[in-house]
Design a protein around this motif. Structure first.
Motif, short mmCIF file in Angstrom:
data_model
loop_
_atom_site.label_atom_id
_atom_site.label_comp_id
_atom_site.label_asym_id
_atom_site.label_seq_id
_atom_site.Cartn_x
_atom_site.Cartn_y
_atom_site.Cartn_z
N THR A 10 5.87 3.09 -4.35
CA THR A 10 5.11 3.04 -5.60
C THR A 10 5.14 1.60 -6.10
N LYS A 11 4.24 1.28 -6.99
CA LYS A 11 4.18 -0.08 -7.53
C LYS A 11 5.46 -0.38 -8.30
N THR A 23 4.52 -5.34 -6.63
CA THR A 23 4.60 -5.16 -5.19
C THR A 23 4.70 -3.68 -4.83
N GLY A 24 4.29 -3.38 -3.61
CA GLY A 24 4.43 -2.03 -3.06
C GLY A 24 5.38 -2.02 -1.88
N ILE A 25 6.14 -3.11 -1.66
CA ILE A 25 7.01 -3.21 -0.49
C ILE A 25 8.23 -2.30 -0.56
N THR A 45 1.41 3.08 -2.25
CA THR A 45 0.86 2.04 -3.11
C THR A 45 0.69 0.73 -2.35
N ILE A 46 -0.50 0.19 -2.43
CA ILE A 46 -0.78 -1.16 -1.91
C ILE A 46 -1.22 -1.99 -3.10
N VAL A 47 -0.45 -3.00 -3.42
CA VAL A 47 -0.77 -3.85 -4.56
C VAL A 47 -1.62 -5.03 -4.12
N ASP A 48 -1.22 -5.69 -3.03
CA ASP A 48 -1.92 -6.87 -2.53
C ASP A 48 -2.91 -6.45 -1.45
#
Length: 182
Positions: A10-11, A23-25, A45-48
């Motif tokens: 998740t973000k 980030t979603g890492i 979640t993908i933020v970038d």
């Protein structure tokens, strides 16, 4: 090559170098199947979106066999699957034997090898140590990005089965070495 962990993130908002960074890492194992869509893993979640997700980076797979190498370098971390930001952790992954363009069956999905993962500062954030970037680059343990050709569910225990070889192409490790900063 068998799936041993499915990981979703998740973000997360953190402070890094006096900046607020999203980030979603931070991905962690889930007990339920995951669904591979054409541009992402459902509920992940993908933020970038410039550097992750999309057609050619829909799913990121990493090998558990690489964990030991990095655990020796960073023994004080909370080592859970997903720590590299991978959606899927395989029992064994060998980047020197996987070629760009190869097609695999994984659960209900069909996926195609597109590229190695190139590390960025967010991996350093996840490891709480930016030295991981150099260590990651100095190995061939990059993991693999795949595009999704046929959408579908993946479960723990599913096997990555080669459907179409592309041995005429570079391996993931060879491609990674070419992209390595000088």
């Amino acid at each position: 090559m068998k799936v041993i962990s499915l990981n979703i993130g998740t973000k997360k908002t953190i402070q890094w170098k006096n900046k607020t960074v999203e980030t979603g890492i931070f991905k962690y194992p889930v007990k339920t199947p995951i669904f591979l869509n054409t541009e992402n893993v459902k509920n992940d979640t993908i933020v970038d979106k410039n550097n992750h997700g999309g057609i050619n980076k829909a799913v990121y797979i990493y090998g558990e066999n690489h964990y030991h190498y990095f655990k020796n370098l960073y023994p004080n971390l909370d080592w859970k699957h997903g720590i590299f930001g991978e959606n899927i952790t395989l029992k064994h992954l060998n980047e020197t034997q996987i070629h760009i363009g190869e097609i695999y069956q994984l659960g209900e999905a069909q996926i195609q090898v597109t590229q190695p993962r190139l590390p960025c500062y967010k991996l350093g954030i996840r490891f709480n140590n930016q030295s991981i970037i150099k260590h990651f680059w100095n190995s061939t343990k990059s993991g693999v990005y795949f595009k999704v050709i046929k959408r579908g569910s993946v479960n723990i225990g599913d096997k990555l089965v080669l459907l179409h070889s592309a041995q005429e192409n570079l391996t993931i490790a060879e491609t990674y070495t070419l992209k390595k900063p000088k």
